[in-house]
Design an enzyme around this catalytic site. Sequence first.
Site, PDB file in Angstrom:
ATOM      1  N   TYR A  45      -1.377  32.547 -50.780  1.00 16.15           N
ATOM      2  CA  TYR A  45      -0.678  32.633 -52.061  1.00 16.15           C
ATOM      3  C   TYR A  45       0.123  31.370 -52.359  1.00 16.15           C
ATOM      4  O   TYR A  45       0.535  31.140 -53.498  1.00 16.15           O
ATOM      5  CB  TYR A  45       0.264  33.849 -52.102  1.00 16.15           C
ATOM      6  CG  TYR A  45      -0.464  35.172 -52.124  1.00 16.15           C
ATOM      7  CD1 TYR A  45      -1.852  35.233 -52.192  1.00 16.15           C
ATOM      8  CD2 TYR A  45       0.227  36.371 -52.076  1.00 16.15           C
ATOM      9  CE1 TYR A  45      -2.528  36.440 -52.203  1.00 16.15           C
ATOM     10  CE2 TYR A  45      -0.437  37.592 -52.095  1.00 16.15           C
ATOM     11  CZ  TYR A  45      -1.815  37.611 -52.153  1.00 16.15           C
ATOM     12  OH  TYR A  45      -2.477  38.807 -52.161  1.00 16.15           O
ATOM     13  N   LYS A  86      -8.771  37.437 -39.155  1.00 18.23           N
ATOM     14  CA  LYS A  86     -10.230  37.304 -39.334  1.00 18.23           C
ATOM     15  C   LYS A  86     -10.672  36.125 -38.464  1.00 18.23           C
ATOM     16  O   LYS A  86     -11.283  35.154 -38.934  1.00 18.23           O
ATOM     17  CB  LYS A  86     -10.528  37.091 -40.832  1.00 18.23           C
ATOM     18  CG  LYS A  86     -11.990  37.164 -41.211  1.00 18.23           C
ATOM     19  CD  LYS A  86     -12.597  38.544 -41.092  1.00 18.23           C
ATOM     20  CE  LYS A  86     -14.073  38.493 -41.418  1.00 18.23           C
ATOM     21  NZ  LYS A  86     -14.785  39.730 -41.037  1.00 18.23           N
ATOM     22  N   ASP A 113     -11.377  43.638 -41.458  1.00 18.74           N
ATOM     23  CA  ASP A 113     -12.324  44.613 -42.007  1.00 18.74           C
ATOM     24  C   ASP A 113     -12.277  45.909 -41.203  1.00 18.74           C
ATOM     25  O   ASP A 113     -12.263  47.017 -41.762  1.00 18.74           O
ATOM     26  CB  ASP A 113     -13.752  44.042 -42.082  1.00 18.74           C
ATOM     27  CG  ASP A 113     -14.089  43.106 -40.931  1.00 18.74           C
ATOM     28  OD1 ASP A 113     -13.219  42.879 -40.062  1.00 18.74           O
ATOM     29  OD2 ASP A 113     -15.219  42.602 -40.882  1.00 18.74           O
ATOM     30  N   ASP A 139      -1.081  42.288 -48.061  1.00 24.58           N
ATOM     31  CA  ASP A 139      -1.029  42.815 -49.420  1.00 24.58           C
ATOM     32  C   ASP A 139      -2.041  43.961 -49.561  1.00 24.58           C
ATOM     33  O   ASP A 139      -1.730  45.053 -50.052  1.00 24.58           O
ATOM     34  CB  ASP A 139      -1.368  41.673 -50.394  1.00 24.58           C
ATOM     35  CG  ASP A 139      -0.983  41.989 -51.823  1.00 24.58           C
ATOM     36  OD1 ASP A 139      -0.502  43.113 -52.075  1.00 24.58           O
ATOM     37  OD2 ASP A 139      -1.181  41.135 -52.698  1.00 24.58           O
ATOM     38  N   ASP A 160      -1.207  48.241 -49.385  1.00 25.05           N
ATOM     39  CA  ASP A 160      -1.545  49.122 -50.501  1.00 25.05           C
ATOM     40  C   ASP A 160      -2.489  50.239 -50.053  1.00 25.05           C
ATOM     41  O   ASP A 160      -2.373  51.379 -50.516  1.00 25.05           O
ATOM     42  CB  ASP A 160      -2.179  48.335 -51.654  1.00 25.05           C
ATOM     43  CG  ASP A 160      -1.126  47.908 -52.665  1.00 25.05           C
ATOM     44  OD1 ASP A 160       0.039  47.721 -52.252  1.00 25.05           O
ATOM     45  OD2 ASP A 160      -1.454  47.776 -53.860  1.00 25.05           O
TER      46      ASP A 160
END
Length: 357
Positions: free
Chosen positions: A144, A190, A223, A247, A251
């Site tokens: 970000y 990852k 994942d 993020d 959620d």
Amino acid sequence: MKPSTYNITLLSGDGVGPEVVAEAVKVLTRISELFDFGILFESALIGGAAVDDLGSPYPDQTHESCKRADAVLLGAVGGPQYDGLPKELRPETGLLTMRKALDVFANLRPVAVDGVQAARSPLRPEKVAGTNLLVVRELVGGIYFGTPSFRNDFEGVSTMRYTRPEIERIARIAFRYARDRRNKVTSVDKANVLAVSQLWREVVQGIHDAEFEDVQLEHMYVDNAAMQLILNPRQFGVILTGNLFGDILSDASAVLPGSLGMLPSASIGDSSGLFEPIHGSAPDIAGKGIANPAATILSAAMMLDFLGEKAAATAVRQAVAKTQLDGFLTADLATDPFLPLTTSAFGDEVVKRLQFG
Ligand code: NAD
């Protein structure tokens, strides 16, 4: 010695923000009387309300108030009337600017699911009841904020960049919190594909081996983590991850208790603490007095923890749980035979159940 009076900046914001913050203020006022400490509230503007009055979503005077305060309690920002504004005037820009300016680098989102919430979860109640996890998300770095970041008509580029010190400081927060949560950290990355994740994994492992060997550490690809969060959320204690993955995963975890109105958050740095519900300004229900204030009241409890008022924080959490167990529920959680409570009536019921000791 801890101060006996705390200065709290209140940023009510937009939509349901002022409605839910008012209930948290009620609870904080009563709990400070019970536990014999003082709270001085100072209100300041943020988001659309600040654009309307002062022409900026995060005005200088708001920043000054936040810097002076011992902690900041925020409602929510945004609304459809602001959607057409240029980026620098968008309410959400105010929020991002504030997080960066206060350097609140660690976002903490606890997700606890009891029987009442499990019954409203979109997942099977027996899968989610008893979940008690904490997502620790790095908040002021990663993709970000990484450079280069640009787009033209041919290509778009964002950069996921983390430095060793950025990873070290967020890892330490996660390991410290794990000591109160099953003593287990799952670090999510990852690393099978991304170079930045390979550094992340190496640094997290290093901090663990050097400083937190008593805490169990596992590494998980993002994942798989997304899948595990839905399949078996009870396996997690602390989930440690970067800005983008955090993020998304936080959620996803917000679905578990069945209502956004239940989930608090804290964003902390070396010198500032910002506390807010994870939900937005809920324009569809704003002004109707039906929003669930529990997430904001529970955010205020996290604030009390941050201020060192641990017993008061526990009393607030117990009062919220007791209120709901007694069948006093807002419309997002209520089912027959209970009539839903208004935002304000729910706050009153919580206040009635606050107890010293
Ligand atoms: P939202 O979280 O505001 O609402 C999503 C749904 O959840 C709505 O149906 C809403 O009624 C319900 N809901 C939210 N809070 C609730 C509560 N306390 N009690 C009962 N129900 C509740 O998300 P959205 O609709 O995508 O966004 C609305 C606005 O909020 C947008 O402008 C968005 O940018 C902004 N937003 C702000 C923040 C923040 O301030 N941190 C976070 C997310 C979204």
